[in-house]
Design an enzyme around this catalytic site. Sequence first.
Site, PDB file in Angstrom:
ATOM      1  N   ASN A  80      -4.802  32.830 -23.664  1.00  0.00           N
ATOM      2  CA  ASN A  80      -5.896  32.106 -23.014  1.00  0.00           C
ATOM      3  C   ASN A  80      -5.374  31.642 -21.647  1.00  0.00           C
ATOM      4  O   ASN A  80      -4.243  31.982 -21.249  1.00  0.00           O
ATOM      5  CB  ASN A  80      -6.421  30.961 -23.894  1.00  0.00           C
ATOM      6  CG  ASN A  80      -5.371  29.880 -24.136  1.00  0.00           C
ATOM      7  OD1 ASN A  80      -4.379  29.788 -23.399  1.00  0.00           O
ATOM      8  ND2 ASN A  80      -5.585  29.049 -25.138  1.00  0.00           N
ATOM      9  N   ALA A  87      -9.930  27.793 -33.685  1.00  0.00           N
ATOM     10  CA  ALA A  87      -9.859  29.161 -34.217  1.00  0.00           C
ATOM     11  C   ALA A  87     -10.752  30.169 -33.496  1.00  0.00           C
ATOM     12  O   ALA A  87     -10.840  31.320 -33.938  1.00  0.00           O
ATOM     13  CB  ALA A  87     -10.129  29.214 -35.717  1.00  0.00           C
ATOM     14  N   ALA A  88     -11.401  29.769 -32.397  1.00  0.00           N
ATOM     15  CA  ALA A  88     -12.204  30.753 -31.661  1.00  0.00           C
ATOM     16  C   ALA A  88     -11.302  31.905 -31.201  1.00  0.00           C
ATOM     17  O   ALA A  88     -11.662  33.081 -31.298  1.00  0.00           O
ATOM     18  CB  ALA A  88     -12.871  30.096 -30.462  1.00  0.00           C
ATOM     19  N   GLY A  89     -10.112  31.552 -30.726  1.00  0.00           N
ATOM     20  CA  GLY A  89      -9.153  32.586 -30.297  1.00  0.00           C
ATOM     21  C   GLY A  89      -8.713  33.445 -31.480  1.00  0.00           C
ATOM     22  O   GLY A  89      -8.495  34.655 -31.338  1.00  0.00           O
ATOM     23  N   ASP A  90      -8.583  32.842 -32.636  1.00  0.00           N
ATOM     24  CA  ASP A  90      -8.166  33.603 -33.828  1.00  0.00           C
ATOM     25  C   ASP A  90      -9.243  34.599 -34.229  1.00  0.00           C
ATOM     26  O   ASP A  90      -8.952  35.753 -34.552  1.00  0.00           O
ATOM     27  CB  ASP A  90      -7.880  32.652 -34.991  1.00  0.00           C
ATOM     28  CG  ASP A  90      -6.760  31.679 -34.657  1.00  0.00           C
ATOM     29  OD1 ASP A  90      -5.901  32.034 -33.826  1.00  0.00           O
ATOM     30  OD2 ASP A  90      -6.751  30.565 -35.213  1.00  0.00           O
TER      31      ASP A  90
HETATM   32  O1  RIB Z   1      -5.922  28.272 -33.996  1.00  0.00           O
HETATM   33  C1  RIB Z   1      -6.321  27.249 -34.866  1.00  0.00           C
HETATM   34  C2  RIB Z   1      -5.254  26.977 -35.864  1.00  0.00           C
HETATM   35  O2  RIB Z   1      -4.109  26.441 -35.222  1.00  0.00           O
HETATM   36  C3  RIB Z   1      -5.619  25.956 -36.914  1.00  0.00           C
HETATM   37  O3  RIB Z   1      -6.253  26.520 -38.030  1.00  0.00           O
HETATM   38  C4  RIB Z   1      -4.303  25.263 -37.211  1.00  0.00           C
HETATM   39  O4  RIB Z   1      -3.861  25.450 -38.527  1.00  0.00           O
HETATM   40  C5  RIB Z   1      -3.314  25.786 -36.192  1.00  0.00           C
HETATM   41  O5  RIB Z   1      -2.491  26.749 -36.715  1.00  0.00           O
END
Ligand code: RIB
Length: 301
Positions: free
Chosen positions: A185, A250-253
């Site tokens: 990001n 978690a948007a990036g995840d």
């Molecule tokens: O990217 C979000 C995550 O970052 C969360 O779920 C938290 O556990 C950290 O790892």
Amino acid sequence: MKPSILVIGSSNTDMVVKTAHLPAPGETILGGEFLMTPGGKGANQAVAASRLGGAVTFICKTGTDIFGNQSIDLFNKEGIDTTCIFKDSDQPSGVALINVDDNGENCIAVASGANAHLTVEDLVLAAPCLEKANIILMQLEIPIETVAYVTSVAASLGKKVILNPAPVCALSDDLLQSVSIITPNETEASMLTGIKVTDEVTATDAAIYLHEKGIATVIITLGARGALVFHENIFSLVRVPEVKAVDTTAAGDVFNGALAVALSENKIMIEAVEFACRAASVSVTRMGAQASAPYKRELND
Ligand code: RIB
């Protein structure tokens, strides 16, 4: 058979408190709503990829406590291959304390526990998983030596490695050279390049810097402004649908999990990033990390 996606990374249990604003140092804020929900960047990416139709194997390390066991049960329910997950009876499972404000912004503190003990030796034992993977997706919530080991083995096997450099730390040139796609990001891109990324122009400069380190494809995510993609010598800005953000955790995840799925389906890069932006934009409209990851049917894809 679907190409297989191997996600290697962290698993946490997130303790989330929603407050009007993020607390300042020394400040106590009352009245927040509490949520205990599965998280961890690696686990979030694995769940997002599986919900979007990917054939996903996940490697992480948990403790032998209730948090770790619950997480693994959930991965199994999501259809993720958990046969390469390690357990450490001497370490607690990872936990993250998260604050989310009224604008959906967050701050996160992680107690890594067993995540910090996912070693190179573990990954040597997991060699069959690495060998059968077509795409490997990693983040930086596990030891950097483990990430470096996987990137170098993957490069020697000719595998595609997507690195989401979060949370960011200094990365060696050798490690960067073994990565096929990097997805920082703005903050992470600034830290990795020394170029303060604030807009499309500075993101372009940062992308060139990372590409010159030997990374074929650079994707810099720009939050609500979308993502800047540098692929095959072409820059593109991919827009993200406008939504009201409730929780950006978690948007990036979700973006990274979706990207891996789209590439495993042989979508061209721009279409893969568009798909990832759409998935991420849905996730910010919901609370929680894994809880916010959309299913394929929700994206009309
Ligand atoms: O990217 C979000 C995550 O970052 C969360 O779920 C938290 O556990 C950290 O790892």
